[in-house]
Design a protein around this motif. Structure first.
Motif, PDB file in Angstrom:
ATOM      1  N   ARG A 140       0.991  -1.074  -0.035  1.00 50.57           N
ATOM      2  CA  ARG A 140      -0.217  -0.083   0.204  1.00 50.57           C
ATOM      3  C   ARG A 140       0.976   1.435  -0.016  1.00 50.57           C
ATOM      4  O   ARG A 140       1.917   1.177   0.671  1.00 50.57           O
ATOM      5  N   CYS A 141       0.372   1.980  -0.709  1.00 53.85           N
ATOM      6  CA  CYS A 141       1.314   3.365  -0.911  1.00 53.85           C
ATOM      7  C   CYS A 141       0.326   4.806  -0.541  1.00 53.85           C
ATOM      8  O   CYS A 141      -0.915   4.825  -1.321  1.00 53.85           O
ATOM      9  N   SER A 142       0.449   5.700   0.231  1.00 55.55           N
ATOM     10  CA  SER A 142      -0.156   6.810   0.310  1.00 55.55           C
ATOM     11  C   SER A 142       0.996   7.949  -0.234  1.00 55.55           C
ATOM     12  O   SER A 142       1.951   8.374   0.120  1.00 55.55           O
ATOM     13  N   PRO A 143       0.403   8.579  -1.470  1.00 54.11           N
ATOM     14  CA  PRO A 143       1.406   9.716  -1.878  1.00 54.11           C
ATOM     15  C   PRO A 143       1.261  10.929  -1.219  1.00 54.11           C
ATOM     16  O   PRO A 143       0.625  11.002  -0.319  1.00 54.11           O
ATOM     17  N   ARG A 144       2.295  11.847  -1.544  1.00 55.13           N
ATOM     18  CA  ARG A 144       2.550  13.088  -0.925  1.00 55.13           C
ATOM     19  C   ARG A 144       1.234  13.707  -1.018  1.00 55.13           C
ATOM     20  O   ARG A 144       0.478  13.926  -1.976  1.00 55.13           O
ATOM     21  N   SER A 145       0.915  14.578  -0.029  1.00 56.59           N
ATOM     22  CA  SER A 145      -0.360  15.331  -0.138  1.00 56.59           C
ATOM     23  C   SER A 145      -0.536  16.205  -1.362  1.00 56.59           C
ATOM     24  O   SER A 145       0.360  17.038  -1.695  1.00 56.59           O
ATOM     25  N   GLY A 146      -1.546  16.301  -2.143  1.00 55.87           N
ATOM     26  CA  GLY A 146      -1.811  16.804  -3.331  1.00 55.87           C
ATOM     27  C   GLY A 146      -0.978  16.190  -4.626  1.00 55.87           C
ATOM     28  O   GLY A 146      -1.349  16.519  -5.788  1.00 55.87           O
ATOM     29  N   ASP A 147      -0.480  15.208  -4.471  1.00 53.40           N
ATOM     30  CA  ASP A 147       0.367  14.326  -5.742  1.00 53.40           C
ATOM     31  C   ASP A 147      -0.763  13.639  -6.463  1.00 53.40           C
ATOM     32  O   ASP A 147      -1.577  12.838  -5.573  1.00 53.40           O
ATOM     33  N   LEU A 148      -0.970  13.803  -7.813  1.00 56.42           N
ATOM     34  CA  LEU A 148      -1.933  13.096  -8.390  1.00 56.42           C
ATOM     35  C   LEU A 148      -1.163  11.710  -8.985  1.00 56.42           C
ATOM     36  O   LEU A 148      -2.070  11.028  -9.268  1.00 56.42           O
ATOM     37  N   SER A 149       0.117  11.822  -9.221  1.00 55.92           N
ATOM     38  CA  SER A 149       0.735  10.688 -10.051  1.00 55.92           C
ATOM     39  C   SER A 149       1.565   9.659  -8.911  1.00 55.92           C
ATOM     40  O   SER A 149       2.026  10.187  -7.842  1.00 55.92           O
ATOM     41  N   VAL A 150       1.250   8.583  -9.422  1.00 50.13           N
ATOM     42  CA  VAL A 150       1.913   7.573  -8.440  1.00 50.13           C
ATOM     43  C   VAL A 150       2.850   6.652  -9.208  1.00 50.13           C
ATOM     44  O   VAL A 150       2.221   6.128 -10.197  1.00 50.13           O
ATOM     45  N   TYR A 151       3.952   6.113  -8.870  1.00 52.67           N
ATOM     46  CA  TYR A 151       4.597   5.332  -9.404  1.00 52.67           C
ATOM     47  C   TYR A 151       5.197   3.860  -8.735  1.00 52.67           C
ATOM     48  O   TYR A 151       5.378   4.307  -7.460  1.00 52.67           O
ATOM     49  N   TRP A 152       5.340   2.911  -9.261  1.00 53.32           N
ATOM     50  CA  TRP A 152       5.824   1.750  -8.434  1.00 53.32           C
ATOM     51  C   TRP A 152       7.130   1.295  -9.154  1.00 53.32           C
ATOM     52  O   TRP A 152       7.125   1.186 -10.221  1.00 53.32           O
ATOM     53  N   TYR A 153       8.104   1.102  -8.290  1.00 57.32           N
ATOM     54  CA  TYR A 153       9.326   0.634  -8.613  1.00 57.32           C
ATOM     55  C   TYR A 153       9.761  -0.626  -7.967  1.00 57.32           C
ATOM     56  O   TYR A 153       9.601  -0.682  -6.857  1.00 57.32           O
ATOM     57  N   GLN A 154      10.475  -1.487  -8.722  1.00 56.87           N
ATOM     58  CA  GLN A 154      11.369  -2.663  -8.040  1.00 56.87           C
ATOM     59  C   GLN A 154      12.602  -2.523  -8.058  1.00 56.87           C
ATOM     60  O   GLN A 154      13.199  -2.234  -9.030  1.00 56.87           O
ATOM     61  N   GLN A 155      13.266  -2.673  -6.763  1.00 60.29           N
ATOM     62  CA  GLN A 155      14.713  -2.763  -6.670  1.00 60.29           C
ATOM     63  C   GLN A 155      15.141  -4.303  -6.229  1.00 60.29           C
ATOM     64  O   GLN A 155      14.890  -4.646  -5.169  1.00 60.29           O
ATOM     65  N   SER A 156      15.891  -4.767  -7.185  1.00 61.61           N
ATOM     66  CA  SER A 156      16.514  -6.059  -6.613  1.00 61.61           C
ATOM     67  C   SER A 156      17.905  -6.175  -7.045  1.00 61.61           C
ATOM     68  O   SER A 156      18.477  -5.264  -7.945  1.00 61.61           O
ATOM     69  N   LEU A 157      18.580  -6.988  -6.383  1.00 60.16           N
ATOM     70  CA  LEU A 157      19.917  -7.208  -6.655  1.00 60.16           C
ATOM     71  C   LEU A 157      20.317  -7.390  -8.165  1.00 60.16           C
ATOM     72  O   LEU A 157      21.268  -6.836  -8.852  1.00 60.16           O
ATOM     73  N   ASP A 158      19.872  -8.225  -8.860  1.00 55.85           N
ATOM     74  CA  ASP A 158      20.224  -8.662 -10.125  1.00 55.85           C
ATOM     75  C   ASP A 158      19.517  -7.602 -11.345  1.00 55.85           C
ATOM     76  O   ASP A 158      20.147  -7.351 -12.394  1.00 55.85           O
ATOM     77  N   CYS A 187       7.327   2.753  -3.829  1.00 53.28           N
ATOM     78  CA  CYS A 187       6.190   3.666  -4.326  1.00 53.28           C
ATOM     79  C   CYS A 187       6.776   5.299  -4.385  1.00 53.28           C
ATOM     80  O   CYS A 187       7.761   5.702  -3.603  1.00 53.28           O
ATOM     81  N   ALA A 188       6.381   5.923  -5.377  1.00 53.96           N
ATOM     82  CA  ALA A 188       6.809   7.109  -5.571  1.00 53.96           C
ATOM     83  C   ALA A 188       5.626   7.915  -5.976  1.00 53.96           C
ATOM     84  O   ALA A 188       4.562   7.753  -6.732  1.00 53.96           O
ATOM     85  N   SER A 189       5.702   9.387  -6.101  1.00 50.54           N
ATOM     86  CA  SER A 189       4.696  10.316  -6.352  1.00 50.54           C
ATOM     87  C   SER A 189       5.070  11.576  -6.842  1.00 50.54           C
ATOM     88  O   SER A 189       6.341  11.982  -6.542  1.00 50.54           O
ATOM     89  N   SER A 190       4.387  12.393  -7.646  1.00 51.34           N
ATOM     90  CA  SER A 190       4.906  13.476  -8.158  1.00 51.34           C
ATOM     91  C   SER A 190       3.638  14.459  -8.315  1.00 51.34           C
ATOM     92  O   SER A 190       2.360  13.804  -8.521  1.00 51.34           O
ATOM     93  N   GLY A 191       3.722  15.718  -8.445  1.00 56.94           N
ATOM     94  CA  GLY A 191       2.459  16.589  -8.415  1.00 56.94           C
ATOM     95  C   GLY A 191       1.567  16.287  -9.590  1.00 56.94           C
ATOM     96  O   GLY A 191       0.374  16.315  -9.806  1.00 56.94           O
ATOM     97  N   SER A 192       2.545  16.204 -10.585  1.00 54.33           N
ATOM     98  CA  SER A 192       1.694  15.732 -11.976  1.00 54.33           C
ATOM     99  C   SER A 192       2.288  14.744 -12.803  1.00 54.33           C
ATOM    100  O   SER A 192       3.437  14.244 -12.266  1.00 54.33           O
ATOM    101  N   GLY A 193       1.865  14.155 -13.818  1.00 55.93           N
ATOM    102  CA  GLY A 193       2.667  13.261 -14.501  1.00 55.93           C
ATOM    103  C   GLY A 193       3.546  13.848 -15.646  1.00 55.93           C
ATOM    104  O   GLY A 193       4.037  13.285 -16.503  1.00 55.93           O
ATOM    105  N   THR A 194       3.712  15.084 -15.681  1.00 57.39           N
ATOM    106  CA  THR A 194       4.675  15.767 -16.493  1.00 57.39           C
ATOM    107  C   THR A 194       5.951  15.561 -16.491  1.00 57.39           C
ATOM    108  O   THR A 194       6.515  15.544 -15.329  1.00 57.39           O
ATOM    109  N   THR A 195       6.515  15.309 -17.508  1.00 58.68           N
ATOM    110  CA  THR A 195       7.959  14.950 -17.516  1.00 58.68           C
ATOM    111  C   THR A 195       9.027  16.061 -16.810  1.00 58.68           C
ATOM    112  O   THR A 195       8.890  17.208 -17.251  1.00 58.68           O
ATOM    113  N   GLY A 196       9.711  15.646 -15.998  1.00 57.55           N
ATOM    114  CA  GLY A 196      10.696  16.586 -15.145  1.00 57.55           C
ATOM    115  C   GLY A 196      10.201  17.110 -13.929  1.00 57.55           C
ATOM    116  O   GLY A 196      10.945  17.665 -13.039  1.00 57.55           O
ATOM    117  N   ASN A 197       8.881  16.623 -13.711  1.00 54.20           N
ATOM    118  CA  ASN A 197       8.487  16.995 -12.354  1.00 54.20           C
ATOM    119  C   ASN A 197       9.354  16.010 -11.328  1.00 54.20           C
ATOM    120  O   ASN A 197       9.658  14.939 -11.729  1.00 54.20           O
TER     121      ASN A 197
END
Lengths: 114, 114
Positions: B22-40, B91-101
């Motif tokens: 489960r992920c709660s983004p920063r207050s007001g952020d509309l965009s949520v991302y999921w990333y996986q980090q593994s050794l390989d 999980c990560a979030s940003s204000g919008s989905g705009t590149t560079g955010n």
């Protein structure tokens, strides 16, 4: 498609020495570039980002990076390493129109010797 | 503290099982991302949602699915778990989905499949 190569999975410097972490990117369009730091057992923290303004970007904790289009590089530097800089550093790229998703390099673990 | 909250922080489960992160983004952020980090595989982008709609898909397995709810929190569902799914899921979030955010990352959920 974008890609990032970080040269050197491990870099060791002495406290007070120059830190240089290398990042080269590949992108079919002018990219946006980022450096993130990950301290042990923590998430990723943004150090700095380049989004087509000034080519020399200053970030937090005394770090800076220079975007060099001709060399497709975005190396991270810090004049004087502190013990607290020991962490893993990730370079990332996103391309305009790519939905803001980041493509990460393999990471460089920075070790600082007393 | 990035403002992105992830639960649980650690999870151990058996092969074949299903888990939900489960992920709660920063207050007001509309965009949520999921990333996986593994050794390989390193840090890999899985999926992005913007205001409840899927925006971009990366290397997400068919056994994995995600959604973003009206209150903007997101869940990543991992099913038929295999040993190779053991990883740190960000999980990560940003204000919008705009590149560079700027994208802000949570501290991750450690998944161990035994």
């Amino acid at each position: 498609a974008q890609s990032v190569t970080q040269l050197g999975s491990h870099v060791s410097v002495s406290e007070g020495a120059l830190v240089l972490l290398r990042c080269n990117y590949s992108s079919s369009v002018p990219p946006y570039l980022f450096w993130y730091v990950q301290y042990p057992n923590q998430g990723l923290q943004l150090l700095l980002k380049y989004t087509s303004a000034a080519t020399l970007v200053k970030g937090i904790n005394g770090f800076e990076a220079e975007f060099k289009k001709s060399e497709t590089s975005f190396h991270l530097t810090k004049p004087s390493a502190h013990m607290s800089d020991a962490a893993e550093y990730f370079c990332a790229v996103s391309a305009p129109g790519a939905g803001n998703m980041l493509t990460f390099g393999g990471g460089t673990r920075l070790m600082v010797k007393p | 503290d990035s403002g992105v909250t992830q639960t649980p922080k650690h999870l151990i489960t058996a092969t074949g099982q299903r888990v939900t992160l489960r992920c709660s983004p920063r207050s007001g952020d509309l965009s949520v991302y999921w990333y996986q980090q593994s050794l390989d595989q390193g840090l890999q982008f899985l999926i992005q949602y913007y205001n409840g709609e899927e925006r971009a898909k990366g290397n997400i397995l068919e056994r994995f699915s995600a959604q973003q709810f009206p209150d903007l929190h997101s869940e990543l569902n991992l099913s038929s778990l295999e040993l190779g799914d053991s990883a740190l899921y960000f999980c990560a979030s940003s204000g919008s989905g705009t590149t560079g955010n700027t994208i802000y990352f949570g501290e991750g959920s450690w998944l161990t499949v035994v």
